[in-house]
Design an enzyme around this catalytic site. Structure first.
Site, PDB file in Angstrom:
ATOM      1  N   TYR A   1      -1.622  -2.573  -6.337  1.00  0.00           N
ATOM      2  CA  TYR A   1      -1.223  -3.082  -5.615  1.00  0.00           C
ATOM      3  C   TYR A   1      -1.247  -4.348  -6.382  1.00  0.00           C
ATOM      4  O   TYR A   1      -1.922  -6.109  -5.630  1.00  0.00           O
ATOM      5  CB  TYR A   1      -1.812  -3.588  -3.911  1.00  0.00           C
ATOM      6  CG  TYR A   1      -1.356  -2.458  -3.370  1.00  0.00           C
ATOM      7  CD1 TYR A   1      -0.221  -2.576  -2.218  1.00  0.00           C
ATOM      8  CD2 TYR A   1      -2.467  -1.065  -2.847  1.00  0.00           C
ATOM      9  CE1 TYR A   1       1.087  -1.358  -1.992  1.00  0.00           C
ATOM     10  CE2 TYR A   1      -1.870  -0.325  -2.020  1.00  0.00           C
ATOM     11  CZ  TYR A   1      -0.674  -0.119  -1.358  1.00  0.00           C
ATOM     12  OH  TYR A   1       0.100   0.222  -0.969  1.00  0.00           O
TER      13      TYR A   1
ATOM     14  N   GLU B   1       0.758   5.137  -4.722  1.00  0.00           N
ATOM     15  CA  GLU B   1       1.393   3.770  -3.551  1.00  0.00           C
ATOM     16  C   GLU B   1       1.735   2.520  -4.327  1.00  0.00           C
ATOM     17  O   GLU B   1       0.493   2.098  -5.533  1.00  0.00           O
ATOM     18  CB  GLU B   1       0.036   3.468  -2.718  1.00  0.00           C
ATOM     19  CG  GLU B   1      -0.129   4.382  -2.028  1.00  0.00           C
ATOM     20  CD  GLU B   1      -0.851   4.031  -0.452  1.00  0.00           C
ATOM     21  OE1 GLU B   1      -1.707   3.047   0.033  1.00  0.00           O
ATOM     22  OE2 GLU B   1      -1.563   5.300   0.134  1.00  0.00           O
TER      23      GLU B   1
HETATM   24  C1  GCB Z   1      -3.281   1.398   0.903  1.00  0.00           C
HETATM   25  C2  GCB Z   1      -4.002   2.435   1.987  1.00  0.00           C
HETATM   26  C3  GCB Z   1      -2.560   1.832   2.956  1.00  0.00           C
HETATM   27  C4  GCB Z   1      -2.053   0.472   2.990  1.00  0.00           C
HETATM   28  C5  GCB Z   1      -1.476   0.333   2.340  1.00  0.00           C
HETATM   29  C6  GCB Z   1      -1.844  -1.143   2.425  1.00  0.00           C
HETATM   30  O1  GCB Z   1      -3.970   1.014  -0.599  1.00  0.00           O
HETATM   31  O2  GCB Z   1      -3.939   3.906   1.344  1.00  0.00           O
HETATM   32  O3  GCB Z   1      -2.795   2.681   4.206  1.00  0.00           O
HETATM   33  O4  GCB Z   1      -1.349   0.718   4.309  1.00  0.00           O
HETATM   34  O5  GCB Z   1      -2.291   0.361   1.255  1.00  0.00           O
HETATM   35  O6  GCB Z   1      -0.334  -2.220   2.722  1.00  0.00           O
HETATM   36  O7  GCB Z   1      -2.449  -2.269   2.202  1.00  0.00           O
END
Ligand code: GCB
Length: 642
Positions: free
Chosen positions: A495, A531
């Protein structure tokens, strides 16, 4: 510790049954000339056990008499989570045992015919369940995301015949040894908390919805019945090969006959015996959506056990292989351009709902998604059947999410995790849409026990099913991840410009390139960005972009995409946006009525990011699939596309 003792008290039942996988098959209940299905979902009655220890229901044996005689009951729909159904915050946030009950009629001929086996099946209930029929306990089950069932023929014939009072007690408590794990914490500071006050702590980012989440069915089979079927498929040139293994229970001399039919009803192969290989000439392979002009081709395999039982299983013939840089489906490179989902919606929570399922598939196909991950637990089998029929490829994930406490890497946890994979593989092994198992999401894979834990977990899963790759989803640094040596595909969540360097989208390119090069450099395995994303509150706008606006979400995506487009020429084999839709979480200072990283709102309306992804996914499909643009344009008005 006090927390663990409390959790045990809440759970009541010992976790001894945890280590025993369901012994019988888990064939999806379908009708056939020899089988009937009666759906007993609908309106049930409900009572939460609000006694301090949550144990009154057991002490007073609420299963012995109609639930309404024990105290106040309310209406409760099944399937649905109970949390968002009432106006009562105590029910929304309830921890402990709740009780469900329904009176149903069992057809008299089912009872009278001693050759009929009557089964009660719950699609799933979160998390721990005990089942009674007419006051007699018939089974209990650990785990919130897989079906369980009990043969209730004997009980029905011994008790009051066709009248059947079904009682189900469900407990949502999560402990260090459940999947997902959690802890119960008693608050002992009497100046801040009343006596007996406790909370459920978890390390995952979705609301711990509870209740009976999937349909409850009564179904019949003959006493001698087909208990399980396993198929594995491959092909060579134009010959498809379907190896099958049928297990029959209740009969010592079953004469199994297997017939495979094409979609036009033509029989293409047949065999006698409970094991064998069917040969299909001029095979129609099962292809993913957008990879072929005739995707998702399903044969139909009829299995007959002598004269008594008949079961029909859809079969897709395809292969899956992984090289150091590619994911191959039917020996052709497959690029995952898809989504991560949740089972989550307004009012019903995690309750199964056909309108929602069909809408979600329409949205995925609209945006050109060819795949999704069942983050962070197995979804209803009906959803996998939809994926089989539409050619949507699935990474099938087990509820190993939020494993952050070192105590959750112990032997009891591992044993339960292995058992869980056995049940999951048993349920989902025959779905052509399922191409990979994910054994966990973002565990603390840098903790020393993780090396042993994941070695065991991955190798056990491979021994259960050698036809699919195995992975887990990591958020660890490449240098500290102890499980990565054991997986077939590296799946990484990151992220950038959100949890790290918030606001700095200009850093994404550099940081993402480094991420990919480090992982590939160390492991030489193909990588999926499993992700990435950013929260966007629908309707919030700003230019230049600011966090939480639709423009910011778009900019994050674009920056990631630039890197994906370079690296997918090398070893990146997929990208899954976090998340398909907004979803509910527990209340916290970093969530505004849930997680807003959806590209669709929780009500399934598109944010700006959805249009961006739609353009991108169709463009990738045009480049990598065998379809040409004209064909796609006929199917969808491509004003938005190219
Ligand atoms: C992640 C998780 C997921 C969360 C996401 C977030 O890494 O795997 O379950 O919802 O980040 O939005 O923080």
């Amino acid at each position: 510790s006090g927390a663990e003792r409390a959790a045990e008290r809440l759970l009541l039942a010992a976790l001894c049954s945890v280590c025993q996988a369901l012994q019988d098959g888990m064939l999806f209940p379908t009708e056939s000339p020899s089988r009937e299905v009666k759906d007993v979902s609908g309106l049930w009655i409900f009572r939460a056990d609000e006694s301090p220890e949550r144990s009154r229901g057991f002490e007073q044996q609420w299963y012995k008499s109609p639930l309404a005689e024990t105290g106040p009951v309310i209406d409760m729909p099944v399937p649905s989570s109970y949390n968002d159904i009432t106006q009562d915050a105590q029910i929304r946030d309830f921890i402990g045992w709740v009780w469900y009950e329904k009176d149903v009629w069992v057809p008299a001929r089912w009872i009278q015919d001693r050759g009929t086996r009557i089964v009660l099946r719950v699609g799933s209930a979160h998390y721990y369940s005990v089942l009674w029929v007419n006051g007699v306990k018939v089974t209990e089950h650990v785990g919130g995301h897989l079906p369980f069932e009990a043969d209730i023929s004997g009980v029905l014939r011994q008790t009051s015949g066709n009248q059947c009072r079904i009682t189900i007690a469900v407990n949502n408590t999560l402990t260090l040894e459940t999947l997902p794990p959690g802890t119960i914490q008693y608050m002992t500071d009497r100046s801040r908390y009343p006596a007996g006050y406790f909370v459920q702590n978890t390390n995952f980012d979705f609301f711990n919805y509870a209740g009976i989440h999937r349909p409850v069915l009564l179904y019949t089979t003959p006493k001698a019945h087909i208990d399980d079927i396993t198929v594995e498929t491959t092909f060579s040139d134009n010959i498809g090969l379907v190896s099958f293994n049928v297990s029959v229970l209740g009969s010592s001399k079953a004469a199994v006959k297997v017939t495979l039919s094409a979609q036009d009803g033509r029989c293409v192969a047949s065999a006698d015996g409970s094991r064998g290989v069917l040969k299909v000439t001029d095979v129609n392979l099962w292809w993913p959506y957008l990879m072929h002009e005739n995707p998702a081709y399903l044969y139909s395999m009829e299995v007959k056990d002598g004269q008594t039982d008949v079961y029909t299983l859809p079969v897709g013939i395809r292969t899956v292989k992984v090289t150091s840089t590619q994911f191959l489906i039917n020996n052709k490179p497959f690029y995952f351009h898809g989504v991560n989902k949740h089972e989550d919606a307004d009012i019903r929570g995690k309750g199964f709902d056909w309108p929602l399922v069909v809408k979600d598939f329409n949205l995925m196909k609209w945006m050109g998604a060819n795949s999704f991950r069942t983050s962070h637990y197995p979804y209803a089998e009906e959803i996998l059947q939809m994926a089989d029929r539409h050619g949507i490829v699935i990474i099938d994930e087990c509820p190993g999410v939020g494993i952050k406490d070192i105590r959750s890497f112990g032997n009891v946890s591992l044993a339960h995790h292995l058992t869980f994979m056995e049940e999951l593989v048993r349920r989902d092994k025959n779905h052509p849409s399922v191409v990979m198992w994910s054994v966990a999401n973002e565990p603390a894979s840098e903790m020393p026990p993780a090396g042993f834990y994941f070695k065991e977990l991955v190798s056990h899963t491979r021994s259960l099913d050698s036809s699919r790759p195995v992975t887990y989803i990591t958020a660890s640094n490449y240098a500290r991840d102890l499980g990565a040596p054991y997986v077939d595909v590296i799946c990484v969540n990151s992220y950038f410009s959100w949890y790290q360097d918030p606001g700095h989208t200009e850093l994404i390119g550099l940081q993402l390139n480094t991420q990919f090069d480090n992982w590939y450099g160390k492991y030489q395995k193909p990588i999926i960005q499993s992700e990435y994303g950013a929260d966007a509150v629908p309707g919030l706008h700003s230019d230049p972009p600011m966090m939480f606006t639709e423009e910011y979400q778009k900019t994050v995506l674009q920056n990631y995409h630039n890197v994906f487009d370079q690296k997918r020429k090398e070893f990146v084999i997929g990208e899954l946006i976090w998340n398909f839709a907004d979803f509910m979480t527990s209340q916290s200072i970093i969530r505004v009525v849930g997680n807003k990283k959806g590209i669709f709102t929780r009500q399934r309306q598109p944010k700006a990011g959805a249009f961006l992804l739609r353009e991108r996914y169709w463009r990738i499909a045009n480049e990598t699939g065998v379809l040409n643009t004209i064909k796609l344009e006929q199917e969808y008005p491509l004003r938005f596309i190219l």
